[in-house]
Design a protein around this motif. Structure first.
Motif, short mmCIF file in Angstrom:
data_model
loop_
_atom_site.label_atom_id
_atom_site.label_comp_id
_atom_site.label_asym_id
_atom_site.label_seq_id
_atom_site.Cartn_x
_atom_site.Cartn_y
_atom_site.Cartn_z
N VAL A 111 0.92 -1.32 -0.07
CA VAL A 111 -0.18 0.14 0.01
C VAL A 111 0.84 1.09 -0.04
CG1 VAL A 111 -1.90 1.14 1.29
CG2 VAL A 111 -2.00 -1.38 1.28
N PRO A 112 0.73 2.10 -0.99
CA PRO A 112 1.75 3.46 -1.13
C PRO A 112 1.34 4.20 0.15
CG PRO A 112 0.16 3.48 -2.72
CD PRO A 112 -0.08 1.96 -2.36
N SER A 113 2.28 4.79 0.66
CA SER A 113 2.05 5.53 1.98
C SER A 113 2.09 7.05 1.58
CB SER A 113 3.35 5.28 3.10
OG SER A 113 4.47 5.66 2.28
N GLU A 114 2.40 7.35 0.51
CA GLU A 114 2.47 8.75 0.15
C GLU A 114 1.21 9.24 -0.75
OE1 GLU A 114 4.28 6.29 -2.57
OE2 GLU A 114 5.41 6.99 -0.68
N ILE A 115 1.09 10.52 -0.73
CA ILE A 115 -0.18 10.93 -1.38
C ILE A 115 0.03 10.58 -3.00
CG2 ILE A 115 -1.64 12.87 -2.14
CD1 ILE A 115 -1.09 13.81 0.85
N GLN A 116 -0.88 10.18 -3.64
CA GLN A 116 -0.88 9.67 -5.12
C GLN A 116 -1.78 11.00 -5.86
OE1 GLN A 116 0.69 6.70 -5.87
NE2 GLN A 116 1.05 6.97 -3.74
N GLU A 117 -1.79 11.05 -7.01
CA GLU A 117 -2.31 12.03 -7.79
C GLU A 117 -2.58 11.34 -9.38
OE1 GLU A 117 -2.22 16.57 -9.57
OE2 GLU A 117 -1.08 15.98 -7.66
N ASP A 118 -3.86 11.54 -9.60
CA ASP A 118 -4.37 11.04 -11.05
C ASP A 118 -5.30 12.12 -11.67
OD1 ASP A 118 -4.62 9.34 -13.27
OD2 ASP A 118 -5.40 7.56 -12.45
N ASN A 119 -5.16 12.44 -12.77
CA ASN A 119 -6.16 13.33 -13.44
C ASN A 119 -6.35 14.65 -12.57
OD1 ASN A 119 -6.39 11.86 -15.82
ND2 ASN A 119 -8.34 10.92 -15.10
N GLY A 120 -5.38 15.00 -11.97
CA GLY A 120 -5.39 16.22 -11.00
C GLY A 120 -5.92 16.16 -9.66
N ILE A 121 -6.36 14.91 -9.36
CA ILE A 121 -7.05 14.77 -8.07
C ILE A 121 -6.17 13.84 -7.41
CG2 ILE A 121 -8.91 13.49 -7.14
CD1 ILE A 121 -10.63 14.03 -9.80
N LYS A 122 -5.87 14.45 -6.02
CA LYS A 122 -5.03 13.68 -5.18
C LYS A 122 -5.74 12.59 -4.39
CE LYS A 122 -1.77 17.50 -4.75
NZ LYS A 122 -1.24 18.51 -3.78
N TYR A 123 -5.18 11.68 -4.00
CA TYR A 123 -5.77 10.54 -3.09
C TYR A 123 -4.67 10.03 -2.39
CZ TYR A 123 -4.49 7.26 -6.77
OH TYR A 123 -3.65 6.44 -7.50
N LYS A 124 -5.13 9.37 -1.25
CA LYS A 124 -4.31 8.62 -0.13
C LYS A 124 -5.04 7.29 0.17
CE LYS A 124 -1.73 9.00 3.94
NZ LYS A 124 -0.58 8.53 3.58
N CYS A 125 -4.06 6.18 -0.08
CA CYS A 125 -4.51 4.92 0.24
C CYS A 125 -4.12 4.46 1.66
CB CYS A 125 -3.90 3.80 -0.78
SG CYS A 125 -3.89 4.14 -2.40
N GLN A 126 -5.38 4.14 2.51
CA GLN A 126 -5.06 3.67 3.65
C GLN A 126 -5.63 2.39 4.15
OE1 GLN A 126 -6.90 7.29 5.58
NE2 GLN A 126 -4.76 7.76 6.31
N VAL A 127 -5.12 1.81 5.06
CA VAL A 127 -5.68 0.56 5.67
C VAL A 127 -6.02 0.69 7.17
CG1 VAL A 127 -5.09 -1.93 6.21
CG2 VAL A 127 -4.48 -0.87 4.17
N PHE A 128 -7.29 0.47 7.50
CA PHE A 128 -7.55 0.49 9.19
C PHE A 128 -7.61 -1.00 9.60
CE2 PHE A 128 -9.11 4.15 7.00
CZ PHE A 128 -9.02 5.16 8.06
N LYS A 129 -6.95 -1.25 10.48
CA LYS A 129 -6.64 -2.64 11.12
C LYS A 129 -7.61 -3.17 12.27
CE LYS A 129 -3.21 -5.94 12.32
NZ LYS A 129 -1.78 -6.38 12.38
N LYS A 130 -8.35 -3.71 12.33
CA LYS A 130 -9.02 -4.03 13.71
C LYS A 130 -8.21 -4.61 14.77
CE LYS A 130 -13.41 -6.40 14.98
NZ LYS A 130 -14.37 -7.29 14.61
N LEU A 131 -8.57 -4.10 15.92
CA LEU A 131 -7.73 -4.21 17.16
C LEU A 131 -7.81 -5.80 17.27
CD1 LEU A 131 -8.33 -1.20 19.35
CD2 LEU A 131 -6.19 -1.68 18.05
N ILE A 132 -6.64 -6.57 17.50
CA ILE A 132 -6.45 -7.97 17.79
C ILE A 132 -7.55 -8.38 18.99
CG2 ILE A 132 -5.34 -9.89 18.36
CD1 ILE A 132 -4.87 -8.99 15.56
N GLY A 133 -7.61 -7.58 20.06
CA GLY A 133 -8.37 -7.75 21.24
C GLY A 133 -9.71 -8.09 21.05
N ASP A 134 -10.25 -7.60 19.78
CA ASP A 134 -11.72 -7.63 19.47
C ASP A 134 -11.91 -8.50 18.32
OD1 ASP A 134 -11.13 -4.54 20.21
OD2 ASP A 134 -13.20 -5.06 20.57
N LEU A 135 -10.97 -9.52 17.93
CA LEU A 135 -11.10 -10.43 16.94
C LEU A 135 -11.73 -11.62 17.82
CD1 LEU A 135 -8.34 -9.94 14.39
CD2 LEU A 135 -10.81 -9.49 13.99
N VAL A 136 -12.68 -12.34 17.40
CA VAL A 136 -12.94 -13.64 18.04
C VAL A 136 -13.30 -14.71 17.21
CG1 VAL A 136 -14.43 -12.37 19.79
CG2 VAL A 136 -15.69 -12.99 17.58
#
Length: 199
Positions: free
Chosen positions: A174-199
């Motif tokens: 997953v790229p950590s820096e801000i990307q740009e395409d067709n003049g529009i900026k975007y940022k790829c992010q990943v949200f990880k569920k806290l392990i203690g809440d995985l059952v």
């Protein structure tokens, strides 16, 4: 007490992936409101990546989402497609399974004989399917591309607990820096569920 479940489900990671604009919009009139080829390629690369040859990922689609995808998207390497619908009577072209609801889709792909080849279950929309996936105990990651612009949308990504799902500073492939395409900026992010809440 559980006794001899012949087809006990084999736990698979359930992961959501979406691109959202500033107000969490994800679509308009059955289409993506933006044209970002590089972000779409990132999506395709992510959902089709497997750890070794012969493995498959499953993509779960709501009916409307399935029929709004780009026509040239399929076939997609290493992928099996499940469409959710209570009204369709036949599996849509290019899909592999038709299920009435989210739970039955998860059961279908996590039990023998499919379980042996399935690696990751990807949730690709729409809103109701995302909501069901966020509540599922196997859900561990949310891949969310933040498009840094405003677009008129009529479909939205559901709110989720940012204390339960923590954004990762860096994540493999997953790229950590801000990307740009067709003049529009975007940022790829990943949200990880806290392990203690995985059952």
């Amino acid at each position: 007490m559980e006794v001899n479940q012949p087809n006990k489900a084999e736990r698979k990671p359930v992961r959501l992936i979406a691109a959202v604009c500033k107000d969490m919009g994800i679509g308009k009139d059955g289409k993506l409101p933006w044209n970002l080829p590089s972000e779409f390629q990132y999506f395709l690369n992510t959902v089709s990546r497997v750890s070794r040859p012969g493995r498959k990922n499953v993509m779960i689609w709501g009916k409307l989402c399935w029929y709004s995808k780009p026509e040239d998207m399929l076939p997609l390497a290493n992928s099996l497609h499940v469409v959710l619908s209570t009204t369709l009577s036949a599996i849509p072209d290019n899909a592999h399974f038709l299920c009435r609801d989210f739970e039955s889709a998860i059961r279908t792909v996590s039990q023998p004989p499919l379980a042996d080849q399935v690696e990751t279950i990807w949730i690709v929309g729409g809103t109701r399917v995302y909501e069901d996936a966020l509540k599922h105990p196997w859900c561990d990651l949310v891949y969310l591309t933040h498009i840094m612009a405003e677009f008129d949308c009529d479909v939205f990504f559901p709110e989720f607990d940012r204390e339960l799902f923590k954004v990762q500073e860096r994540f493999p492939d997953v790229p950590s820096e801000i990307q740009e395409d067709n003049g529009i900026k975007y940022k790829c992010q990943v949200f990880k569920k806290l392990i203690g809440d995985l059952v």
